[in-house]
Write a protein that holds these residues in place. Structure first.
Motif, PDB file in Angstrom:
ATOM      1  N   MET B   1       0.833  -1.201   0.000  1.00 21.43           N
ATOM      2  CA  MET B   1       0.000   0.000   0.000  1.00 21.43           C
ATOM      3  C   MET B   1       0.867   1.249   0.000  1.00 21.43           C
ATOM      4  O   MET B   1       1.973   1.260   0.511  1.00 21.43           O
ATOM      5  CB  MET B   1      -0.899  -0.014   1.250  1.00 21.43           C
ATOM      6  N   ALA B   2       0.331   2.281  -0.530  1.00 28.56           N
ATOM      7  CA  ALA B   2       1.088   3.520  -0.630  1.00 28.56           C
ATOM      8  C   ALA B   2       1.212   4.195   0.734  1.00 28.56           C
ATOM      9  O   ALA B   2       0.539   3.835   1.694  1.00 28.56           O
ATOM     10  CB  ALA B   2       0.405   4.460  -1.608  1.00 28.56           C
ATOM     11  N   ILE B   3       2.087   5.161   0.794  1.00 25.84           N
ATOM     12  CA  ILE B   3       2.313   5.929   2.022  1.00 25.84           C
ATOM     13  C   ILE B   3       1.120   6.846   2.288  1.00 25.84           C
ATOM     14  O   ILE B   3       0.726   7.611   1.418  1.00 25.84           O
ATOM     15  CB  ILE B   3       3.548   6.833   1.842  1.00 25.84           C
ATOM     16  N   THR B   4       0.588   6.796   3.484  1.00 25.16           N
ATOM     17  CA  THR B   4      -0.505   7.711   3.809  1.00 25.16           C
ATOM     18  C   THR B   4      -0.014   8.757   4.793  1.00 25.16           C
ATOM     19  O   THR B   4       1.100   8.667   5.329  1.00 25.16           O
ATOM     20  CB  THR B   4      -1.689   6.965   4.447  1.00 25.16           C
ATOM     21  N   ILE B   5      -0.883   9.682   5.069  1.00 25.64           N
ATOM     22  CA  ILE B   5      -0.496  10.754   5.970  1.00 25.64           C
ATOM     23  C   ILE B   5      -0.270  10.217   7.373  1.00 25.64           C
ATOM     24  O   ILE B   5       0.452  10.804   8.176  1.00 25.64           O
ATOM     25  CB  ILE B   5      -1.585  11.859   5.964  1.00 25.64           C
ATOM     26  N   LYS B   6      -0.867   9.073   7.642  1.00 25.42           N
ATOM     27  CA  LYS B   6      -0.685   8.439   8.946  1.00 25.42           C
ATOM     28  C   LYS B   6       0.770   8.005   9.121  1.00 25.42           C
ATOM     29  O   LYS B   6       1.363   8.168  10.197  1.00 25.42           O
ATOM     30  CB  LYS B   6      -1.612   7.214   9.027  1.00 25.42           C
ATOM     31  N   ASP B   7       1.319   7.444   8.055  1.00 22.94           N
ATOM     32  CA  ASP B   7       2.724   7.037   8.108  1.00 22.94           C
ATOM     33  C   ASP B   7       3.617   8.237   8.346  1.00 22.94           C
ATOM     34  O   ASP B   7       4.563   8.191   9.141  1.00 22.94           O
ATOM     35  CB  ASP B   7       3.128   6.362   6.791  1.00 22.94           C
ATOM     36  N   VAL B   8       3.311   9.304   7.633  1.00 19.08           N
ATOM     37  CA  VAL B   8       4.114  10.516   7.775  1.00 19.08           C
ATOM     38  C   VAL B   8       4.042  11.020   9.205  1.00 19.08           C
ATOM     39  O   VAL B   8       5.070  11.328   9.838  1.00 19.08           O
ATOM     40  CB  VAL B   8       3.614  11.611   6.812  1.00 19.08           C
ATOM     41  N   ALA B   9       2.811  11.073   9.730  1.00 20.25           N
ATOM     42  CA  ALA B   9       2.623  11.569  11.089  1.00 20.25           C
ATOM     43  C   ALA B   9       3.370  10.676  12.081  1.00 20.25           C
ATOM     44  O   ALA B   9       4.069  11.171  12.972  1.00 20.25           O
ATOM     45  CB  ALA B   9       1.137  11.607  11.427  1.00 20.25           C
ATOM     46  N   ARG B  11       5.986   8.733  11.694  1.00 21.85           N
ATOM     47  CA  ARG B  11       7.431   8.901  11.630  1.00 21.85           C
ATOM     48  C   ARG B  11       7.876  10.240  12.227  1.00 21.85           C
ATOM     49  O   ARG B  11       8.963  10.345  12.798  1.00 21.85           O
ATOM     50  CB  ARG B  11       7.877   8.808  10.174  1.00 21.85           C
ATOM     51  N   ALA B  12       7.027  11.243  12.079  1.00 23.16           N
ATOM     52  CA  ALA B  12       7.402  12.555  12.606  1.00 23.16           C
ATOM     53  C   ALA B  12       7.031  12.673  14.080  1.00 23.16           C
ATOM     54  O   ALA B  12       7.362  13.666  14.731  1.00 23.16           O
ATOM     55  CB  ALA B  12       6.701  13.652  11.796  1.00 23.16           C
ATOM     56  N   GLY B  13       6.337  11.684  14.601  1.00 20.96           N
ATOM     57  CA  GLY B  13       5.939  11.725  15.992  1.00 20.96           C
ATOM     58  C   GLY B  13       4.892  12.772  16.309  1.00 20.96           C
ATOM     59  O   GLY B  13       4.907  13.392  17.371  1.00 20.96           O
ATOM     60  N   VAL B  14       3.993  12.991  15.377  1.00 19.69           N
ATOM     61  CA  VAL B  14       2.913  13.947  15.619  1.00 19.69           C
ATOM     62  C   VAL B  14       1.587  13.288  15.259  1.00 19.69           C
ATOM     63  O   VAL B  14       1.571  12.161  14.759  1.00 19.69           O
ATOM     64  CB  VAL B  14       3.076  15.223  14.769  1.00 19.69           C
ATOM     65  N   SER B  15       0.499  13.966  15.476  1.00 21.55           N
ATOM     66  CA  SER B  15      -0.810  13.415  15.107  1.00 21.55           C
ATOM     67  C   SER B  15      -1.064  13.674  13.625  1.00 21.55           C
ATOM     68  O   SER B  15      -0.456  14.548  13.021  1.00 21.55           O
ATOM     69  CB  SER B  15      -1.902  14.082  15.914  1.00 21.55           C
ATOM     70  N   VAL B  16      -1.997  12.907  13.071  1.00 24.05           N
ATOM     71  CA  VAL B  16      -2.328  13.098  11.663  1.00 24.05           C
ATOM     72  C   VAL B  16      -2.861  14.512  11.429  1.00 24.05           C
ATOM     73  O   VAL B  16      -2.652  15.093  10.362  1.00 24.05           O
ATOM     74  CB  VAL B  16      -3.377  12.081  11.174  1.00 24.05           C
ATOM     75  N   ALA B  17      -3.525  15.044  12.418  1.00 27.19           N
ATOM     76  CA  ALA B  17      -4.068  16.393  12.265  1.00 27.19           C
ATOM     77  C   ALA B  17      -2.946  17.377  12.000  1.00 27.19           C
ATOM     78  O   ALA B  17      -3.002  18.181  11.061  1.00 27.19           O
ATOM     79  CB  ALA B  17      -4.833  16.787  13.512  1.00 27.19           C
ATOM     80  N   THR B  18      -1.932  17.290  12.796  1.00 23.10           N
ATOM     81  CA  THR B  18      -0.795  18.190  12.624  1.00 23.10           C
ATOM     82  C   THR B  18      -0.139  17.983  11.267  1.00 23.10           C
ATOM     83  O   THR B  18       0.169  18.936  10.548  1.00 23.10           O
ATOM     84  CB  THR B  18       0.240  17.957  13.735  1.00 23.10           C
ATOM     85  N   GLY B  26      -3.309  24.211   6.723  1.00 20.91           N
ATOM     86  CA  GLY B  26      -4.504  24.631   7.439  1.00 20.91           C
ATOM     87  C   GLY B  26      -4.109  25.696   8.436  1.00 20.91           C
ATOM     88  O   GLY B  26      -3.753  26.804   8.054  1.00 20.91           O
ATOM     89  N   ARG B  27      -4.119  25.336   9.712  1.00 23.61           N
ATOM     90  CA  ARG B  27      -3.748  26.306  10.737  1.00 23.61           C
ATOM     91  C   ARG B  27      -2.242  26.350  10.911  1.00 23.61           C
ATOM     92  O   ARG B  27      -1.508  25.527  10.374  1.00 23.61           O
ATOM     93  CB  ARG B  27      -4.412  25.917  12.059  1.00 23.61           C
ATOM     94  N   ARG B  28      -1.803  27.330  11.663  1.00 31.78           N
ATOM     95  CA  ARG B  28      -0.367  27.453  11.942  1.00 31.78           C
ATOM     96  C   ARG B  28       0.130  26.278  12.760  1.00 31.78           C
ATOM     97  O   ARG B  28      -0.579  25.764  13.627  1.00 31.78           O
ATOM     98  CB  ARG B  28      -0.120  28.738  12.731  1.00 31.78           C
ATOM     99  N   VAL B  29       1.338  25.859  12.454  1.00 29.82           N
ATOM    100  CA  VAL B  29       1.969  24.785  13.213  1.00 29.82           C
ATOM    101  C   VAL B  29       3.362  25.280  13.585  1.00 29.82           C
ATOM    102  O   VAL B  29       3.977  26.027  12.820  1.00 29.82           O
ATOM    103  CB  VAL B  29       2.083  23.510  12.355  1.00 29.82           C
ATOM    104  N   SER B  30       3.844  24.884  14.752  1.00 29.02           N
ATOM    105  CA  SER B  30       5.153  25.380  15.184  1.00 29.02           C
ATOM    106  C   SER B  30       6.223  24.940  14.191  1.00 29.02           C
ATOM    107  O   SER B  30       6.152  23.846  13.634  1.00 29.02           O
ATOM    108  CB  SER B  30       5.487  24.843  16.566  1.00 29.02           C
ATOM    109  N   PRO B  31       7.211  25.800  13.975  1.00 30.99           N
ATOM    110  CA  PRO B  31       8.236  25.553  12.954  1.00 30.99           C
ATOM    111  C   PRO B  31       8.929  24.202  13.098  1.00 30.99           C
ATOM    112  O   PRO B  31       9.138  23.516  12.108  1.00 30.99           O
ATOM    113  CB  PRO B  31       9.218  26.699  13.175  1.00 30.99           C
TER     114      PRO B  31
END
Lengths: 334, 334
Positions: B1-9, B11-18, B26-31
């Motif tokens: 299966m392809a990479i989804t935003i869940k995988d990205v989140a 690996r980055a240790g954040v929520s999918v929302a972020t 969308g909204r501002r996110v810390s740098p």
DNA sequence: CACAGCTTGGTAAACGATTACACCGCTCGG
DNA sequence: CCGAGCGGTGTAATCGTTTACCAAGCTGTG
């Protein structure tokens, strides 16, 4: 908001699962419920949402196609054939134009991938610069190269046998008694141009013809055909025949010859390539090499489907033999 | 299966929302988090899924287009212009071919609706039989008719002013001294044919020209142009000029005249309509009416966007003035 | 007559993204 | 020093469909 399957189910007094099963034929559903669902769908004017279905299925039933430039008269007939072939299996075509620019081509490939097309058909703009786009796409999607291919790229391809096509033209004018022949085509930027050039070189050598004048290489356009004709006319003597890399060039060339009162076919024979719609309408009607669009399109889809079935299939290159269409530009039929 | 935003989140240790907020602004996110997300997306080779996005948003950022027959050389240039215009606002084109058949046209309209295109551009096959498809679509989607329109159908339309175009041609040949003129065009099955016929009738009356021979109405094809030429040649005398309904007809006609040794423009003037790529290359180069594709396409998209903004906007019909391109088929430039 | 097995229906979890809402911790004003 | 406000983050609902799983009812057989 539009009618969803939930509305249909509600009105029919069943669950969405049942409604879905009726409408897209999953499991068996009892006749009376099935009727109620269908009736309700009809009354509400329900139409399924292919986007939601695609998300769920992971398939969109659509195929992307990238064409170097749809305005070029050869491509629409290929697009038409591909579209028709796809529609036979209920799939749609997403068409993109690369505007003759590899970077646009890459962008288009990306948006088509984002749209989750099930496969991609590419007529590469360039034999070298299109590699980036193909590499990027091929790692994620079945891709078929159509008509043209990228040098040394290991992927499926379907197209006409360009070299063979040109050799048909060369043999034809040789059989008519030509001893010297010029070649007017495009710079070998795309594979068609390359293969046609190679075909010309090999055929003339094989048949012991004189190559008259330089090979004149510009672009696949009537304007270049015109310019090339002027170069030929400025030379010491005209060749017996001019083999052109495509019909547009040939038509431009014919126009310039006409203006210069050079008679075709009496003074010089001319051949084209592709058999575009206007080849038969040129003055004189153009002898050319016909590409069997329908066959090419259906082989292309067949190959795409095979590739979708099995990504590990060895790459195939399918070269389809074109045929010579003899018209007046190489013979005084009148 | 392809990479989804869940995988990205992940690996980055954040929520999918972020992750989503970073990637689709969308909204501002810390740098620091934003950087982590972008880095992770890059490393994983994440590409967003436009299908999922479309389902969520209710918009696909794509526009459908139905063309009577892409092989007809006039349409590809319109398609090209539309595609380019759309791509400027990041939208894609789903192209369908109606195969000159209103029932195919209806089926295509339905699949495009199912795919949730944001709007539909239709060049109707027929001025009457295409109504069903348009009615069905228009109740759910913004639709613009392009180039041709359906009789008495109350919907937006953008195209060239056909009647004006023909009158330009008639005035041109009248100014060159023609007194009698024939009209070779298609049966008034689509609006272009109707309007061009009307334009011809009105212009000849206005200018007091003789209509020579019947109006010859067949179809928009070179074959018909040829057949019509034969009919004219079989008549008692040729008119001073022949105004053709489109360029293909004119080119076919020119071919037949040539074969019959009728000289154009010396014996008879000929005009076409559309200024297709080949018009300038015909023998002699064809005087014709040029359609400004780019303008038509951009007006079409402008209207589509306006309609998407406000479904209750009153219907608009935008007729764009074409221009006459004088070439040798109406004047001895040589 | 009891129970295995089949048929048929519903419930709910996906598909991958966006986003309303809640929450936390900080800052700043009173 | 306390509370309001705000910026940043996560949780979970949602878009419309399909479908795995479960439950209930029925049939047929030992």
């Amino acid at each position: 908001m539009a009618i969803t399957i939930k509305d249909v189910a509600g009105r029919a007094g069943v669950s969405v699962a049942t409604a879905s099963r009726v409408l897209s034929g999953g499991r068996r559903v009892s006749p009376e419920l099935a009727d109620r669902v269908r009736e309700s769908a009809r009354e509400l004017g329900y139409r399924h949402n292919a986007v939601a279905r695609a998300l769920r299925h992971g398939r969109t039933s659509s195929v992307g196609m990238i064409v170097p430039e749809i305005g070029n008269p050869f491509f629409p007939s290929l697009v038409e054939a591909v579209e028709r072939t796809l529609s036979e299996s209920g799939r749609d075509l997403l068409l993109c134009d690369a505007q003759q620019d590899p970077s646009v081509e890459l962008r288009r490939a990306r948006t088509l991938m984002a749209r989750q097309v099930d496969g991609l058909i590419v007529i590469p703009v360039s034999a070298s610069a299109s590699r980036a786009a193909l590499d990027e796409v091929a790692s994620r999607l079945p891709v078929i190269q159509l008509d043209r291919f990228v040098t040394d790229y290991l992927g499926d391809w379907v197209g006409v046998d360009d070299a063979l096509g040109i050799s048909l033209a060369v043999e034809h004018i040789a059989a008519l008694g030509s001893r010297s022949v010029a070649f007017v085509s495009a710079e070998p930027e795309c594979s068609s141009a390359q293969q046609r050039l190679r075909g010309f070189t090999e055929a003339t050598q094989r048949m012991g013809l004189l190559e008259s004048g330089d090979r004149l290489l510009g672009e696949f356009s009537a304007g270049w055909g015109r310019a090339a004709a002027q170069k030929l006319l400025a030379g010491p003597s005209l060749p017996d025949a001019v083999v052109c890399g495509n019909d547009e060039i040939a038509v431009g060339l014919l126009g310039e010859f006409r203006r210069a009162r050079v008679r075709v076919p009496d003074d010089v024979l001319v051949t084209g390539f592709d058999d575009i719609r206007f080849a038969a309408l040129a003055d004189p009607p153009l002898t050319t090499i016909r590409q069997p669009h329908e066959v090419i399109a259906s082989e292309c889809i067949r190959l795409l489907d095979a590739r979708m079935d099995d990504a590990d299939l060895p790459a195939q290159r399918i070269a389809i033999a074109p045929s010579l269409i003899a018209r007046e530009s190489t013979g005084s039929v009148s």
